[in-house]
Design an enzyme around this catalytic site. Structure first.
Site, PDB file in Angstrom:
ATOM      1  N   HIS A 108       6.150   6.984   0.999  1.00 15.69           N
ATOM      2  CA  HIS A 108       5.110   6.044   0.560  1.00 15.69           C
ATOM      3  C   HIS A 108       4.367   6.546  -0.678  1.00 15.69           C
ATOM      4  O   HIS A 108       3.276   6.061  -0.972  1.00 15.69           O
ATOM      5  CB  HIS A 108       4.118   5.769   1.702  1.00 15.69           C
ATOM      6  CG  HIS A 108       4.693   4.919   2.805  1.00 15.69           C
ATOM      7  ND1 HIS A 108       4.077   4.712   4.018  1.00 15.69           N
ATOM      8  CD2 HIS A 108       5.852   4.198   2.862  1.00 15.69           C
ATOM      9  CE1 HIS A 108       4.829   3.915   4.779  1.00 15.69           C
ATOM     10  NE2 HIS A 108       5.908   3.600   4.098  1.00 15.69           N
ATOM     11  N   CYS A 135      -0.937   5.237 -20.168  1.00 16.17           N
ATOM     12  CA  CYS A 135       0.314   5.828 -19.679  1.00 16.17           C
ATOM     13  C   CYS A 135       0.720   7.004 -20.556  1.00 16.17           C
ATOM     14  O   CYS A 135       0.745   6.897 -21.790  1.00 16.17           O
ATOM     15  CB  CYS A 135       1.421   4.766 -19.656  1.00 16.17           C
ATOM     16  SG  CYS A 135       3.057   5.473 -19.310  1.00 16.17           S
ATOM     17  N   CYS A 138       4.411   5.587 -22.297  1.00 16.99           N
ATOM     18  CA  CYS A 138       4.504   4.423 -23.204  1.00 16.99           C
ATOM     19  C   CYS A 138       3.189   4.115 -23.910  1.00 16.99           C
ATOM     20  O   CYS A 138       3.155   3.281 -24.814  1.00 16.99           O
ATOM     21  CB  CYS A 138       5.037   3.192 -22.457  1.00 16.99           C
ATOM     22  SG  CYS A 138       3.843   2.456 -21.314  1.00 16.99           S
ATOM     23  N   GLU A 203      -0.927   9.057  21.711  1.00 16.19           N
ATOM     24  CA  GLU A 203      -0.662   8.071  22.770  1.00 16.19           C
ATOM     25  C   GLU A 203       0.696   7.448  22.505  1.00 16.19           C
ATOM     26  O   GLU A 203       1.226   7.602  21.399  1.00 16.19           O
ATOM     27  CB  GLU A 203      -1.746   6.995  22.747  1.00 16.19           C
ATOM     28  CG  GLU A 203      -1.849   6.342  21.390  1.00 16.19           C
ATOM     29  CD  GLU A 203      -3.162   5.593  21.183  1.00 16.19           C
ATOM     30  OE1 GLU A 203      -3.170   4.659  20.370  1.00 16.19           O
ATOM     31  OE2 GLU A 203      -4.149   5.964  21.846  1.00 16.19           O
TER      32      GLU A 203
HETATM   33  P1  OAD Z   1      -1.340   4.665  12.000  1.00 12.45           P
HETATM   34  O1  OAD Z   1      -2.806   4.737  11.779  1.00 12.45           O
HETATM   35  O2  OAD Z   1      -0.738   3.320  12.157  1.00 12.45           O
HETATM   36  O3  OAD Z   1      -0.943   5.508  13.305  1.00 12.45           O
HETATM   37  C1  OAD Z   1      -1.400   6.812  13.491  1.00 12.45           C
HETATM   38  C2  OAD Z   1      -0.902   7.317  14.833  1.00 12.45           C
HETATM   39  O4  OAD Z   1      -1.325   8.660  14.973  1.00 12.45           O
HETATM   40  C3  OAD Z   1      -1.439   6.540  16.052  1.00 12.45           C
HETATM   41  O5  OAD Z   1      -0.356   6.190  16.908  1.00 12.45           O
HETATM   42  C4  OAD Z   1      -2.382   7.539  16.734  1.00 12.45           C
HETATM   43  O6  OAD Z   1      -2.354   7.434  18.147  1.00 12.45           O
HETATM   44  C5  OAD Z   1      -1.813   8.866  16.289  1.00 12.45           C
HETATM   45  N1  OAD Z   1      -2.805   9.947  16.221  1.00 12.45           N
HETATM   46  C6  OAD Z   1      -4.101   9.876  15.876  1.00 12.45           C
HETATM   47  N2  OAD Z   1      -4.678  11.081  15.917  1.00 12.45           N
HETATM   48  C7  OAD Z   1      -3.707  11.952  16.309  1.00 12.45           C
HETATM   49  C8  OAD Z   1      -3.673  13.360  16.562  1.00 12.45           C
HETATM   50  N3  OAD Z   1      -4.749  14.136  16.396  1.00 12.45           N
HETATM   51  N4  OAD Z   1      -2.525  13.910  16.963  1.00 12.45           N
HETATM   52  C9  OAD Z   1      -1.416  13.144  17.144  1.00 12.45           C
HETATM   53  N5  OAD Z   1      -1.381  11.816  16.915  1.00 12.45           N
HETATM   54  C10 OAD Z   1      -2.515  11.231  16.504  1.00 12.45           C
HETATM   55  O7  OAD Z   1      -0.668   5.498  10.821  1.00 12.45           O
HETATM   56  P2  OAD Z   1       0.854   5.475  10.326  1.00 12.45           P
HETATM   57  O8  OAD Z   1       1.783   5.223  11.453  1.00 12.45           O
HETATM   58  O9  OAD Z   1       1.049   6.679   9.487  1.00 12.45           O
HETATM   59  O10 OAD Z   1       1.232   2.635   4.641  1.00 12.45           O
HETATM   60  O11 OAD Z   1       0.839   4.213   9.381  1.00 12.45           O
HETATM   61  C11 OAD Z   1       2.015   3.882   8.672  1.00 12.45           C
HETATM   62  C12 OAD Z   1       1.655   3.277   7.354  1.00 12.45           C
HETATM   63  O12 OAD Z   1       0.733   2.205   7.559  1.00 12.45           O
HETATM   64  C13 OAD Z   1       0.924   4.197   6.402  1.00 12.45           C
HETATM   65  O13 OAD Z   1       1.793   5.051   5.694  1.00 12.45           O
HETATM   66  C14 OAD Z   1       0.229   3.239   5.492  1.00 12.45           C
HETATM   67  C15 OAD Z   1      -0.307   2.303   6.530  1.00 12.45           C
HETATM   68  O14 OAD Z   1      -0.583   1.022   6.118  1.00 12.45           O
HETATM   69  C16 OAD Z   1       0.890   2.149   3.438  1.00 12.45           C
HETATM   70  O15 OAD Z   1      -0.238   2.181   3.004  1.00 12.45           O
HETATM   71  C17 OAD Z   1       2.054   1.576   2.690  1.00 12.45           C
END
Ligand code: OAD
Length: 232
Positions: A108, A135, A138, A203
């Site tokens: 990402h 930039c 360019c 979770e």
């Molecule tokens: P999320 O915020 O959707 O999920 C984070 C996960 O981490 C959740 O399932 C939590 O339960 C878990 N979590 C939180 N604290 C934790 C801890 N201390 N130890 C272990 N697990 C923990 O984040 P992502 O899955 O990374 O994309 O989200 C995916 C994408 O959605 C991101 O890269 C971003 C976002 O929109 C873009 O911006 C393109």
């Protein structure tokens, strides 16, 4: 069968205990701002100042946070495992690198990189970004944007990821909710080719049923424990 190719996918949960917000947890980023306002190409065209403010604030947090034991354990595995460990992250922070990871695939993008929306040039970036920036390749003004993948855009390094996924015999997702594709689909692909799958998360994630094993708890504890079990 002995494991020789591990693919790890990380998400915001791996950086949560370093002090960076996750997206979908209670109080997470997307409960405070609408992603349509800051994380799409349309948002940048409509209101680039707002989009820059959002990413400037997130980039500004980076020097104030440190890698945690989960980042460090993954780096230890990458250095100490006899086979290959591919680390793919959805995170745009630099905590895997600062935690010692020798190789990180940022699907990402990265907060500390810039992208020219005009010519496609990518380069390193520190500090704030604004509509007045030019930039480095360019010379265009107003086209400099954070080098992060927005909704509606193709994630980076998909060919390399497909190649590594095709060869993996263990797939491990750490700290990701399984809500955003294509990353959320990796586990299904890994299963289809017979790889073992492990979820390490606070979770159960949205696609928890696709994992052979769940290790639930805080990444700073569960990840070092899992790495110890692999390297023992
Ligand atoms: P999320 O915020 O959707 O999920 C984070 C996960 O981490 C959740 O399932 C939590 O339960 C878990 N979590 C939180 N604290 C934790 C801890 N201390 N130890 C272990 N697990 C923990 O984040 P992502 O899955 O990374 O994309 O989200 C995916 C994408 O959605 C991101 O890269 C971003 C976002 O929109 C873009 O911006 C393109």
């Amino acid at each position: 069968m002995q494991t020789s190719e591990i693919v790890i996918l990380t998400g915001a949960g791996v950086s949560a205990e370093s002090g960076l917000s996750t997206f979908r947890d209670k109080g997470g980023v997307w409960s405070q701002v609408r992603l349509e306002d800051v994380a799409t190409p349309q948002a940048f065209m409509r209101d680039p100042v707002r989009v820059h403010d959002f990413y400037n604030s997130r980039r500004g947090r980076l020097p104030t946070v440190m890698p945690n034991p989960a980042h460090e354990a993954i780096a230890r595995l990458q250095r100490g495992f006899a086979g290959r460990v591919t680390l793919i992250t959805q995170n745009v922070d630099d905590l895997h690198e600062r935690g010692g990871s020798p190789d990180v695939i940022h699907m990402h993008g990265q907060l500390n990189h810039a992208l020219c929306a005009g010519c496609g040039h990518q380069w390193g970036w520190q500090g704030s970004m604004s509509t007045g920036d030019v930039c480095a390749a360019c010379g265009a003004q107003g086209t400099v944007r954070p080098d992060v993948v927005w909704f509606g855009e193709m994630p980076y390094h998909m060919d390399l990821i497909a190649e590594r996924m095709a060869g993996c015999d263990l797939f491990v997702a750490i700290g990701t909710s399984g809500a955003v594709y294509p990353a959320a689909g990796f586990v299904a692909g890994a299963r289809e080719q017979g790889a073992r799958t492990i979820e390490i998360n606070l979770e159960p994630s949205e696609n928890t049923a696709l994992f052979d094993e769940q290790r639930l708890g805080r990444a700073s504890e569960t990840v070092p424990q899992w790495v110890d079990s692999v390297l023992k």
